[in-house]
Design a protein around this motif. Structure first.
Motif, PDB file in Angstrom:
ATOM      1  N   TYR A 105     -75.747 -13.703  19.813  1.00  0.00           N
ATOM      2  CA  TYR A 105     -77.057 -14.286  19.474  1.00  0.00           C
ATOM      3  C   TYR A 105     -77.107 -14.792  18.031  1.00  0.00           C
ATOM      4  O   TYR A 105     -77.906 -15.664  17.693  1.00  0.00           O
ATOM      5  CB  TYR A 105     -78.192 -13.293  19.764  1.00  0.00           C
ATOM      6  CG  TYR A 105     -78.543 -12.323  18.660  1.00  0.00           C
ATOM      7  CD1 TYR A 105     -79.621 -12.556  17.809  1.00  0.00           C
ATOM      8  CD2 TYR A 105     -77.819 -11.135  18.487  1.00  0.00           C
ATOM      9  CE1 TYR A 105     -79.964 -11.661  16.805  1.00  0.00           C
ATOM     10  CE2 TYR A 105     -78.153 -10.235  17.498  1.00  0.00           C
ATOM     11  CZ  TYR A 105     -79.228 -10.495  16.653  1.00  0.00           C
ATOM     12  OH  TYR A 105     -79.559  -9.599  15.665  1.00  0.00           O
ATOM     13  N   LYS A 106     -76.238 -14.260  17.186  1.00  0.00           N
ATOM     14  CA  LYS A 106     -76.201 -14.712  15.792  1.00  0.00           C
ATOM     15  C   LYS A 106     -74.985 -15.578  15.493  1.00  0.00           C
ATOM     16  O   LYS A 106     -74.836 -16.066  14.373  1.00  0.00           O
ATOM     17  CB  LYS A 106     -76.179 -13.504  14.846  1.00  0.00           C
ATOM     18  CG  LYS A 106     -77.478 -12.728  14.806  1.00  0.00           C
ATOM     19  CD  LYS A 106     -77.344 -11.537  13.892  1.00  0.00           C
ATOM     20  CE  LYS A 106     -77.597 -11.925  12.442  1.00  0.00           C
ATOM     21  NZ  LYS A 106     -77.404 -10.779  11.535  1.00  0.00           N
ATOM     22  N   GLN A 107     -74.104 -15.717  16.511  1.00  0.00           N
ATOM     23  CA  GLN A 107     -72.854 -16.461  16.309  1.00  0.00           C
ATOM     24  C   GLN A 107     -72.077 -15.901  15.115  1.00  0.00           C
ATOM     25  O   GLN A 107     -71.667 -16.627  14.203  1.00  0.00           O
ATOM     26  CB  GLN A 107     -73.148 -17.953  16.120  1.00  0.00           C
ATOM     27  CG  GLN A 107     -73.598 -18.647  17.401  1.00  0.00           C
ATOM     28  CD  GLN A 107     -72.443 -18.746  18.408  1.00  0.00           C
ATOM     29  OE1 GLN A 107     -71.522 -19.513  18.229  1.00  0.00           O
ATOM     30  NE2 GLN A 107     -72.501 -17.942  19.471  1.00  0.00           N
ATOM     31  N   GLU A 108     -71.892 -14.569  15.156  1.00  0.00           N
ATOM     32  CA  GLU A 108     -71.201 -13.893  14.071  1.00  0.00           C
ATOM     33  C   GLU A 108     -70.057 -13.019  14.592  1.00  0.00           C
ATOM     34  O   GLU A 108     -70.157 -12.430  15.668  1.00  0.00           O
ATOM     35  CB  GLU A 108     -72.176 -13.020  13.263  1.00  0.00           C
ATOM     36  CG  GLU A 108     -73.128 -13.844  12.428  1.00  0.00           C
ATOM     37  CD  GLU A 108     -74.179 -13.028  11.705  1.00  0.00           C
ATOM     38  OE1 GLU A 108     -74.971 -13.648  10.966  1.00  0.00           O
ATOM     39  OE2 GLU A 108     -74.232 -11.794  11.869  1.00  0.00           O
ATOM     40  N   ALA A 119     -66.949  -6.975   7.198  1.00  0.00           N
ATOM     41  CA  ALA A 119     -67.114  -8.396   6.857  1.00  0.00           C
ATOM     42  C   ALA A 119     -67.795  -9.094   8.021  1.00  0.00           C
ATOM     43  O   ALA A 119     -67.510  -8.806   9.184  1.00  0.00           O
ATOM     44  CB  ALA A 119     -65.762  -9.037   6.561  1.00  0.00           C
ATOM     45  N   ILE A 120     -68.712  -9.994   7.713  1.00  0.00           N
ATOM     46  CA  ILE A 120     -69.450 -10.770   8.712  1.00  0.00           C
ATOM     47  C   ILE A 120     -69.066 -12.239   8.538  1.00  0.00           C
ATOM     48  O   ILE A 120     -69.215 -12.796   7.450  1.00  0.00           O
ATOM     49  CB  ILE A 120     -70.986 -10.622   8.545  1.00  0.00           C
ATOM     50  CG1 ILE A 120     -71.403  -9.160   8.337  1.00  0.00           C
ATOM     51  CG2 ILE A 120     -71.720 -11.265   9.723  1.00  0.00           C
ATOM     52  CD1 ILE A 120     -71.117  -8.224   9.483  1.00  0.00           C
ATOM     53  N   TRP A 121     -68.559 -12.838   9.632  1.00  0.00           N
ATOM     54  CA  TRP A 121     -68.060 -14.217   9.589  1.00  0.00           C
ATOM     55  C   TRP A 121     -68.883 -15.110  10.520  1.00  0.00           C
ATOM     56  O   TRP A 121     -69.314 -14.672  11.573  1.00  0.00           O
ATOM     57  CB  TRP A 121     -66.607 -14.260  10.058  1.00  0.00           C
ATOM     58  CG  TRP A 121     -65.685 -13.277   9.402  1.00  0.00           C
ATOM     59  CD1 TRP A 121     -65.509 -11.963   9.769  1.00  0.00           C
ATOM     60  CD2 TRP A 121     -64.835 -13.499   8.287  1.00  0.00           C
ATOM     61  NE1 TRP A 121     -64.586 -11.360   8.942  1.00  0.00           N
ATOM     62  CE2 TRP A 121     -64.148 -12.284   8.022  1.00  0.00           C
ATOM     63  CE3 TRP A 121     -64.570 -14.618   7.479  1.00  0.00           C
ATOM     64  CZ2 TRP A 121     -63.224 -12.152   6.991  1.00  0.00           C
ATOM     65  CZ3 TRP A 121     -63.640 -14.478   6.453  1.00  0.00           C
ATOM     66  CH2 TRP A 121     -62.980 -13.257   6.206  1.00  0.00           C
ATOM     67  N   VAL A 151     -75.318  -2.171  15.838  1.00  0.00           N
ATOM     68  CA  VAL A 151     -73.871  -2.149  15.612  1.00  0.00           C
ATOM     69  C   VAL A 151     -73.519  -0.718  15.214  1.00  0.00           C
ATOM     70  O   VAL A 151     -74.023  -0.211  14.199  1.00  0.00           O
ATOM     71  CB  VAL A 151     -73.469  -3.122  14.480  1.00  0.00           C
ATOM     72  CG1 VAL A 151     -71.971  -3.041  14.219  1.00  0.00           C
ATOM     73  CG2 VAL A 151     -73.876  -4.550  14.828  1.00  0.00           C
ATOM     74  N   ALA A 152     -72.687  -0.052  16.018  1.00  0.00           N
ATOM     75  CA  ALA A 152     -72.278   1.322  15.717  1.00  0.00           C
ATOM     76  C   ALA A 152     -70.867   1.312  15.158  1.00  0.00           C
ATOM     77  O   ALA A 152     -69.989   0.623  15.681  1.00  0.00           O
ATOM     78  CB  ALA A 152     -72.346   2.175  16.979  1.00  0.00           C
ATOM     79  N   SER A 165     -78.554  -4.951  13.666  1.00  0.00           N
ATOM     80  CA  SER A 165     -77.725  -6.163  13.659  1.00  0.00           C
ATOM     81  C   SER A 165     -78.409  -7.355  12.983  1.00  0.00           C
ATOM     82  O   SER A 165     -77.743  -8.305  12.587  1.00  0.00           O
ATOM     83  CB  SER A 165     -77.331  -6.547  15.091  1.00  0.00           C
ATOM     84  OG  SER A 165     -78.449  -7.065  15.787  1.00  0.00           O
ATOM     85  N   GLU A 166     -79.715  -7.313  12.845  1.00  0.00           N
ATOM     86  CA  GLU A 166     -80.411  -8.458  12.244  1.00  0.00           C
ATOM     87  C   GLU A 166     -80.133  -8.590  10.758  1.00  0.00           C
ATOM     88  O   GLU A 166     -79.829  -9.663  10.260  1.00  0.00           O
ATOM     89  CB  GLU A 166     -81.922  -8.363  12.503  1.00  0.00           C
ATOM     90  CG  GLU A 166     -82.282  -8.941  13.846  1.00  0.00           C
ATOM     91  CD  GLU A 166     -83.783  -9.051  14.070  1.00  0.00           C
ATOM     92  OE1 GLU A 166     -84.529  -9.180  13.076  1.00  0.00           O
ATOM     93  OE2 GLU A 166     -84.186  -9.022  15.231  1.00  0.00           O
TER      94      GLU A 166
END
Length: 298
Positions: A105-108, A119-121, A151-152, A165-166
């Motif tokens: 949903y976030k394209q991450e 790290a978030i890409w 996210v766990a 996750s937001e």
């Protein structure tokens, strides 16, 4: 219930990870060898070396036509399965990357590992959007809730850290394991989170209040993977103790053990990873004995 169908050999060194291909009837394995290998479930045979790698592969993740390959060097290869070429290399982590997951949903893409950083890409242009430190030591495993709101992270200090996750704010810490958390899965019904650890325990956490609702002394040594069947109420676990176990998702009853010690076919070394095939017909396992074993669900 499960019977050994084939043993696929060809890896020269321990195998650390395996994953279904988006193309039905095939899967990928990788580890301490020089490449990612593609196998066919239809012919039960080696297909090809998909892509060469510079260092050991600890984890892989597929999203649409992309295969993300996490390496001991800290680099993540982005391989395009349609074009059959490396699209780019993601560079941030200074040490081995142990797990990768995506938030559609976030394209991450989320990556973590030995450096204790997340790290978030961006999945759109592969840029590094954000990073933060979780602990000063290893974060071993990532699980994403069914609704993608959580996210766990399973950490070396035995704590499971739950993030929103937001905005990636820390919402909860679940403290129950004595040693490193090495496996994490949200149940398909979205009601529980299951964790496995170096303490060989399976712990069941209710997502309603994050209470520990069940503890099962599941294995003799570290639990390395938890895999839910895609349609039936069962899940499988594998361990450093060289055994695979099949459990009921609803009753947590132990239904089957595959282990040389129990006089069934099995691995003769630590089992590092297992998955169900996309159609649920097969369970596939691999580990330090370099073998890839295919089990048929009867």
């Amino acid at each position: 219930m499960l019977k050994h169908l084939h043993t696929l050999s060809g890896h020269q060194n321990p195998v650390y990870t395996l994953i279904n291909s988006p193309k039905e009837g095939s899967f990928f394995t990788a580890g301490n060898d020089k490449g990612v290998v593609e196998w066919s479930l239809e012919t039960m045979s080696f297909v090809k070396v998909l892509v060469p790698v510079q260092s050991s592969v600890y984890a892989m993740h597929c999203y649409e036509n992309l295969l993300f390959i996490a390496q001991k060097s800290g680099l993540i290869l982005v391989f395009d399965l349609e074009e059959q070429k490396v699209r780019t290399t993601l560079s941030y982590h200074q040490k081995g990357v142990f797990d990768l997951k995506t938030l559609a949903y976030k394209q991450e893409l989320i990556s973590t590992g030995e450096d204790g950083n997340v790290a978030i890409w961006s999945l759109n242009d592969f840029s590094l959007l954000y990073h933060f430190q979780v602990i000063s030591d290893t974060v071993r495993t990532i699980a994403i809730s069914r609704d993608e709101k959580e996210v766990a992270l399973g950490c070396k200090d035995g704590i499971i850290r739950i993030y929103n996750s937001e905005d990636y704010s820390l919402s909860k810490e679940l403290n129950g394991h004595k040693f490193a958390v090495t496996a994490l899965q949200y149940t398909p019904d979205g009601r529980q989170l299951i964790s496995g650890s170096r303490d060989a325990q399976l712990k069941f956490w209710s997502l309603q209040g994050y209470e520990l609702v069940n503890n099962v002394p599941a294995h003799m040594f570290s639990i390395y993977a938890i895999a839910f069947h895609p349609s039936l109420p069962y899940f499988a676990t594998c361990s450093q103790d060289k055994s695979i176990k099949i459990w009921g998702s609803e009753d947590t009853k132990l239904y089957k053990i595959m282990s040389l010690e129990k006089n069934t076919p099995g691995h003769f070394h630590s089992i590092n990873k297992l998955i169900w095939s996309t159609d649920g017909k097969y369970l596939i396992s691999t580990g330090d004995d370099r073998q890839v074993m295919v089990w048929e669900l009867t």
